[in-house]
Write a protein that holds these residues in place. Structure first.
Motif, mmCIF file in Angstrom:
data_model
loop_
_atom_site.group_PDB
_atom_site.id
_atom_site.type_symbol
_atom_site.label_atom_id
_atom_site.label_comp_id
_atom_site.label_asym_id
_atom_site.label_seq_id
_atom_site.Cartn_x
_atom_site.Cartn_y
_atom_site.Cartn_z
ATOM 1 N N SER A 178 0.810 -1.221 0.000
ATOM 2 C CA SER A 178 0.000 0.000 0.000
ATOM 3 C C SER A 178 0.840 1.267 0.000
ATOM 4 C CB SER A 178 -0.934 0.005 1.212
ATOM 5 O OG SER A 178 -0.202 -0.092 2.417
ATOM 6 N N SER A 179 2.152 1.155 0.291
ATOM 7 C CA SER A 179 3.016 2.333 0.261
ATOM 8 C C SER A 179 3.534 2.635 -1.143
ATOM 9 C CB SER A 179 4.207 2.149 1.216
ATOM 10 O OG SER A 179 5.087 1.141 0.748
ATOM 11 N N ASN A 180 3.370 1.704 -2.067
ATOM 12 C CA ASN A 180 3.787 1.900 -3.448
ATOM 13 C C ASN A 180 2.814 2.863 -4.126
ATOM 14 O OD1 ASN A 180 3.926 1.511 -6.365
ATOM 15 N ND2 ASN A 180 5.186 -0.284 -5.948
ATOM 16 N N PRO A 181 3.298 3.949 -4.734
ATOM 17 C CA PRO A 181 2.395 4.933 -5.341
ATOM 18 C C PRO A 181 1.429 4.339 -6.354
ATOM 19 C CG PRO A 181 4.597 5.830 -5.204
ATOM 20 C CD PRO A 181 4.710 4.385 -4.814
ATOM 21 N N PHE A 182 1.854 3.312 -7.097
ATOM 22 C CA PHE A 182 0.933 2.709 -8.059
ATOM 23 C C PHE A 182 -0.272 2.110 -7.348
ATOM 24 C CE2 PHE A 182 -0.666 -1.137 -10.140
ATOM 25 C CZ PHE A 182 -1.183 -0.563 -11.290
ATOM 26 N N TYR A 183 -0.021 1.350 -6.272
ATOM 27 C CA TYR A 183 -1.129 0.711 -5.569
ATOM 28 C C TYR A 183 -1.942 1.724 -4.775
ATOM 29 C CZ TYR A 183 0.984 -3.603 -7.066
ATOM 30 O OH TYR A 183 1.491 -4.608 -7.850
ATOM 31 N N ALA A 184 -1.293 2.785 -4.322
ATOM 32 C CA ALA A 184 -2.044 3.853 -3.656
ATOM 33 C C ALA A 184 -3.005 4.510 -4.639
ATOM 34 C CB ALA A 184 -1.081 4.879 -3.074
ATOM 35 N N GLU A 185 -2.535 4.776 -5.860
ATOM 36 C CA GLU A 185 -3.400 5.383 -6.868
ATOM 37 C C GLU A 185 -4.496 4.406 -7.306
ATOM 38 O OE1 GLU A 185 -1.243 7.184 -10.094
ATOM 39 O OE2 GLU A 185 0.166 8.203 -8.745
ATOM 40 N N LEU A 186 -4.138 3.121 -7.400
ATOM 41 C CA LEU A 186 -5.134 2.116 -7.759
ATOM 42 C C LEU A 186 -6.229 2.044 -6.701
ATOM 43 C CD1 LEU A 186 -6.088 -0.254 -9.551
ATOM 44 C CD2 LEU A 186 -4.632 -1.742 -8.155
ATOM 45 N N ALA A 187 -5.837 2.008 -5.424
ATOM 46 C CA ALA A 187 -6.821 1.947 -4.337
ATOM 47 C C ALA A 187 -7.735 3.164 -4.364
ATOM 48 C CB ALA A 187 -6.109 1.835 -2.995
ATOM 49 N N LEU A 188 -7.165 4.332 -4.643
ATOM 50 C CA LEU A 188 -7.967 5.554 -4.706
ATOM 51 C C LEU A 188 -9.004 5.461 -5.817
ATOM 52 C CD1 LEU A 188 -8.557 8.454 -3.836
ATOM 53 C CD2 LEU A 188 -6.746 9.209 -5.401
ATOM 54 N N GLU A 189 -8.603 4.958 -6.983
ATOM 55 C CA GLU A 189 -9.542 4.862 -8.105
ATOM 56 C C GLU A 189 -10.594 3.784 -7.850
ATOM 57 O OE1 GLU A 189 -9.929 6.918 -10.406
ATOM 58 O OE2 GLU A 189 -8.087 8.081 -10.169
ATOM 59 N N VAL A 190 -10.219 2.678 -7.211
ATOM 60 C CA VAL A 190 -11.208 1.652 -6.863
ATOM 61 C C VAL A 190 -12.211 2.231 -5.871
ATOM 62 C CG1 VAL A 190 -11.567 -0.568 -5.704
ATOM 63 C CG2 VAL A 190 -9.699 -0.312 -7.344
ATOM 64 N N GLU A 191 -11.699 3.002 -4.899
ATOM 65 C CA GLU A 191 -12.582 3.629 -3.924
ATOM 66 C C GLU A 191 -13.558 4.587 -4.603
ATOM 67 O OE1 GLU A 191 -12.153 5.717 0.429
ATOM 68 O OE2 GLU A 191 -10.665 6.240 -1.097
ATOM 69 N N ARG A 192 -13.069 5.382 -5.546
ATOM 70 C CA ARG A 192 -13.948 6.300 -6.269
ATOM 71 C C ARG A 192 -15.023 5.539 -7.040
ATOM 72 N NH1 ARG A 192 -9.130 10.281 -8.546
ATOM 73 N NH2 ARG A 192 -9.092 11.711 -6.753
ATOM 74 N N SER A 193 -14.625 4.455 -7.688
ATOM 75 C CA SER A 193 -15.579 3.655 -8.438
ATOM 76 C C SER A 193 -16.616 3.039 -7.507
ATOM 77 C CB SER A 193 -14.840 2.555 -9.210
ATOM 78 O OG SER A 193 -15.729 1.794 -9.988
ATOM 79 N N ALA A 194 -16.172 2.548 -6.351
ATOM 80 C CA ALA A 194 -17.103 1.965 -5.380
ATOM 81 C C ALA A 194 -18.051 3.020 -4.825
ATOM 82 C CB ALA A 194 -16.319 1.302 -4.246
ATOM 83 N N THR A 195 -17.516 4.200 -4.532
ATOM 84 C CA THR A 195 -18.332 5.272 -3.962
ATOM 85 C C THR A 195 -19.439 5.688 -4.915
ATOM 86 O OG1 THR A 195 -16.466 6.090 -2.644
ATOM 87 C CG2 THR A 195 -18.270 7.625 -3.053
ATOM 88 N N ARG A 196 -19.151 5.721 -6.201
ATOM 89 C CA ARG A 196 -20.182 6.075 -7.185
ATOM 90 C C ARG A 196 -21.348 5.089 -7.159
ATOM 91 N NH1 ARG A 196 -15.589 7.586 -10.352
ATOM 92 N NH2 ARG A 196 -15.510 5.556 -11.384
#
Length: 350
Positions: free
Chosen positions: A70-88
């Motif tokens: 989770s400290s890797n910027p790629f996975y941090a950005e991926l988690a953020l986009e998954v969260e946005r998709s879930a929130t919608r």
């Protein structure tokens, strides 16, 4: 604790009407009545019981995501986009990091499944046989990310790592005239045939380029730094390096700086991932950018739609910046090669 009955008494309605307002149905409520209920909810500070609602509806309104780091910027950005998709979709997201440990990954998947999440998304460090066996024991919908090939019985979503590597290596060979390109390749326990390494190998062979050094190191800044020192201190120091992640490339840039090697003057560097860090290091990295938002959206769709498993592969965008030796008026994104996603359904190609 404020209950639904308290809200009903204050609003002068039945508890069923309160439920219809809170859940937006299944029956319509007159606008004036609904406004009165919402006013009562606000005055009392009522919060619906999510556990009770989940039990009644058979869903939890929660997705789970397991990533290697989770400290890797790629996975941090991926988690953020998954969260946005879930929130919608009105869903919450639980994120867990396996620290690239296969046993921990397995325990996290089982733990999240036991919490009865509505679906699990896993950025796999497991190989295909382990994924297939594990998926059969998971009682919730499952989608794997970063899966290089289709996996029987499981939906998978990934970027085309081989195509990304090809674009980067071809750029160094054709545009900048390098005779060959070294590879700084990440290490992981995936069991996958990594497309980035395949793309690098095949492109060099197709261009008749001589063999080039290959250095393996962890997907981290430290890994890139230490692997970079080994590459750059060795005999026959390369003039161009393809790093398999942004973090490795950033570590490599530090190694080159400490050794007094100018980038891009004496060493061209390109990388795979295209996270925000790639734009703000110096020089900014030429890279193959994964389409993280599209990947996240496709993964959430796959885990929720309940249809037959699919394997969806997204092409990457080629971002030309300064680290390869290109220059331009803008220091950031100079040229982008847009690509379209494609669906691959069925067994792996032979």
């Amino acid at each position: 604790m404020v209950t639904r009955a308290d809200v009903a008494r204050l609003a002068g309605v039945s508890t069923a009407v309160v439920s219809y307002v809170v859940n937006d149905g299944p029956r319509p409520v007159a606008a004036d009545t609904a406004a009165r209920v919402r006013e009562a909810i606000e005055m009392l500070g009522y919060r619906p019981n999510a556990s009770a609602r989940a039990l009644k509806l058979g869903t939890t309104g929660v997705l789970g995501l397991v990533v290697p780091d989770s400290s890797n910027p790629f996975y941090a950005e991926l988690a953020l986009e998954v969260e946005r998709s879930a929130t919608r979709r009105g869903l919450a997201l639980l994120v867990a990091s396996s620290n690239s440990d296969l046993e921990l990954e397995s325990r996290l998947i089982q733990d999240l499944a036991s919490r009865q999440v509505d679906g699990l998304l896993v950025s796999a460090i497991s190989g295909p046989p382990r994924i297939t066996a594990g998926a059969s024991r998971i009682p919730v919908p499952l989608t794997y990310l970063d899966a290089q090939l289709p996996v029987e019985g499981v939906s998978t979503v990934s970027s085309d790592g081989e195509a990304g590597a090809r674009m980067l290596v071809q750029h160094l060979l054709r545009v900048h005239g390098h005779s060959t390109v070294a590879l700084l390749m990440g290490t992981a326990s995936t069991g996958w045939v990594d497309g980035r390494e395949l793309g690098w190998q095949r492109t060099l062979r197709e261009h008749g380029a001589p063999d080039a050094p290959l250095e393996r190191a962890p997907f981290s800044r430290k890994g890139g730094y230490e692997g970079g020192l080994r590459l750059l201190r060795g005999r026959g120091r390369p003039a161009a390096v393809f790093a398999s992640s942004d973090l490795q490339a950033i570590g490599l840039l530090r190694a080159a700086h400490e050794l007094g090697i100018a980038v891009p003057g004496e060493l061209a560097v390109v990388a795979y991932d295209g996270t925000e860090e790639s734009e703000y290091c110096w020089p900014p990295l030429t890279c193959a950018r994964q389409r993280i938002a599209d990947i996240a959206e496709a993964a959430v769709n796959a885990v929720l739609d309940g249809r037959a498993p699919t394997h969806r592969v997204f092409d990457v965008d080629l971002l030309i910046r300064r680290s390869c030796g290109c220059t331009g008026e803008e220091p950031g994104e100079l040229r982008t090669r847009r690509a379209r996603p494609r669906d691959r359904i069925g067994p792996p190609p032979t």
